[in-house]
Design a protein around this motif. Structure first.
Motif, PDB file in Angstrom:
ATOM      1  N   TYR A   1      -2.936  14.330   2.006  1.00 43.84           N
ATOM      2  CA  TYR A   1      -1.800  14.171   2.917  1.00 43.84           C
ATOM      3  C   TYR A   1      -2.154  13.266   4.086  1.00 43.84           C
ATOM      4  O   TYR A   1      -3.155  13.471   4.779  1.00 43.84           O
ATOM      5  N   GLY A   2      -1.312  12.281   4.291  1.00 43.43           N
ATOM      6  CA  GLY A   2      -1.546  11.354   5.388  1.00 43.43           C
ATOM      7  C   GLY A   2      -1.175  11.940   6.735  1.00 43.43           C
ATOM      8  O   GLY A   2      -1.759  11.605   7.758  1.00 43.43           O
ATOM      9  N   ARG A   3      -0.166  12.834   6.726  1.00 42.97           N
ATOM     10  CA  ARG A   3       0.280  13.506   7.951  1.00 42.97           C
ATOM     11  C   ARG A   3       0.540  14.971   7.637  1.00 42.97           C
ATOM     12  O   ARG A   3       1.189  15.296   6.636  1.00 42.97           O
TER      13      ARG A   3
ATOM     14  N   MET B   1       0.834  -1.192   0.000  1.00 43.93           N
ATOM     15  CA  MET B   1       0.000   0.000   0.000  1.00 43.93           C
ATOM     16  C   MET B   1       0.876   1.252   0.000  1.00 43.93           C
ATOM     17  O   MET B   1       1.811   1.373   0.795  1.00 43.93           O
TER      18      MET B   1
ATOM     19  N   THR C   1       3.468  13.572   3.168  1.00 46.39           N
ATOM     20  CA  THR C   1       3.544  14.289   4.433  1.00 46.39           C
ATOM     21  C   THR C   1       3.785  15.769   4.159  1.00 46.39           C
ATOM     22  O   THR C   1       4.561  16.124   3.272  1.00 46.39           O
TER      23      THR C   1
ATOM     24  N   SER D   1       1.836   4.936   0.871  1.00 49.09           N
ATOM     25  CA  SER D   1       1.450   5.886   1.912  1.00 49.09           C
ATOM     26  C   SER D   1       1.225   7.257   1.307  1.00 49.09           C
ATOM     27  O   SER D   1       1.837   7.632   0.304  1.00 49.09           O
ATOM     28  N   LEU D   2       0.347   8.027   1.939  1.00 48.59           N
ATOM     29  CA  LEU D   2       0.060   9.377   1.477  1.00 48.59           C
ATOM     30  C   LEU D   2       1.209  10.312   1.841  1.00 48.59           C
ATOM     31  O   LEU D   2       1.960  10.062   2.790  1.00 48.59           O
TER      32      LEU D   2
ATOM     33  N   SER E   1      -5.449  13.783  10.848  1.00 50.97           N
ATOM     34  CA  SER E   1      -4.131  13.689  10.221  1.00 50.97           C
ATOM     35  C   SER E   1      -3.216  14.845  10.599  1.00 50.97           C
ATOM     36  O   SER E   1      -2.089  14.937  10.103  1.00 50.97           O
TER      37      SER E   1
ATOM     38  N   SER F   1      10.171  11.417   9.117  1.00 46.30           N
ATOM     39  CA  SER F   1       9.968  10.776   7.823  1.00 46.30           C
ATOM     40  C   SER F   1      10.135  11.772   6.678  1.00 46.30           C
ATOM     41  O   SER F   1      10.086  12.979   6.895  1.00 46.30           O
TER      42      SER F   1
END
Length: 238
Positions: free
Chosen positions: A30-32, A1, A6, A3-4, A46, A69
């Motif tokens: 955006y995931g974060r 998968m 940041t 990831s979105l 998020s 990250s």
């Protein structure tokens, strides 16, 4: 998968910075989203609030360490025009060394140190963006009325910091774009004493300003790195 991406917003406690956080969250892209301010914003969904003081390098370094990250988007939305009742200078006789030092500390040195500590977090293998809030009045060629010595000079210096940073970043991250951004006149505390001569259709809400600048960022390419762009996507000459 997969990831979105940041994102990081520095200055999330201000009008434009807070609007950036909301706009980025609403996109769902955006995931974060790390939202940094002097007073940490509330974390939710998020969005992850964190403390930063751009006049203190240790604080900036500590904030960058909490992100960890790879970061796909960094927005630096800090700055000052007036403080403590002291308005921008209209004449040379009004210049004050302490005020000049303070405005450079906030408008130039702080963002420069943020670039120092956050640009290494950009990925090397894909597109990444850094947008730094500047101002059209930082353009030397566009200065036809004088005045506002400290603010103009600090933003002109910031634009040079962005240019030099962009050149360095491109050496290891060729797909990255680092630019300065002019949001126009935004209805915030910073512009409040100077809104009387602004046409209603050119006084932007923070929400509109954030959306406009994010649209500009979305359209930029590596060839645009190091430049200054206005809210309408037009390049502003130094």
């Amino acid at each position: 998968m997969v990831s979105l991406p940041t994102a990081v917003v520095i200055g999330a406690g201000g009008g434009i910075g807070g609007a950036f956080v909301a706009a980025l969250r609403n996109t769902g892209r955006y995931g974060r989203i790390h939202a940094f301010a002097r007073t940490p914003p509330t974390s939710f969904s998020s969005v992850f609030g964190g403390q930063i003081n751009v006049t203190n390098e240790e604080s900036i370094a500590a904030a960058a360490m909490t992100v960890g990250s790879p970061v796909d988007l960094v927005l630096i939305a800090t700055g000052m025009l007036h403080e403590g009742g002291r308005m921008p200078e209209k004449a040379l006789r009004e210049l004050d060394a302490n005020t000049l030092a303070r405005i450079f500390e906030v408008n130039t040195i702080g963002p420069a140190l943020a670039l120092k500590h956050f640009s290494p977090l950009l990925p090397k293998d894909r597109r990444a963006m850094i947008g730094v809030i500047s101002a059209r009045v930082g353009s030397i060629s566009d200065n036809r009325s004088g005045g506002w010595f400290g603010y103009r000079a600090s933003k002109a210096a910031l634009n040079m910091i962005v240019k030099s940073a962009a050149i360095e970043i491109a050496r290891s991250r060729p797909e990255a774009v680092c630019v300065a951004l002019h949001p126009g006149t935004v209805d915030t505390r910073l512009s409040l004493p100077f809104q009387h001569g602004v046409a209603p259709d050119r006084l932007f809400s923070p929400e509109r300003a954030a959306r406009q600048l994010l649209d500009v960022i979305d359209g930029l390419k590596p060839i645009d790195t190091g430049k200054v762009f206005g809210w309408d996507g037009e390049e502003i000459q130094p």
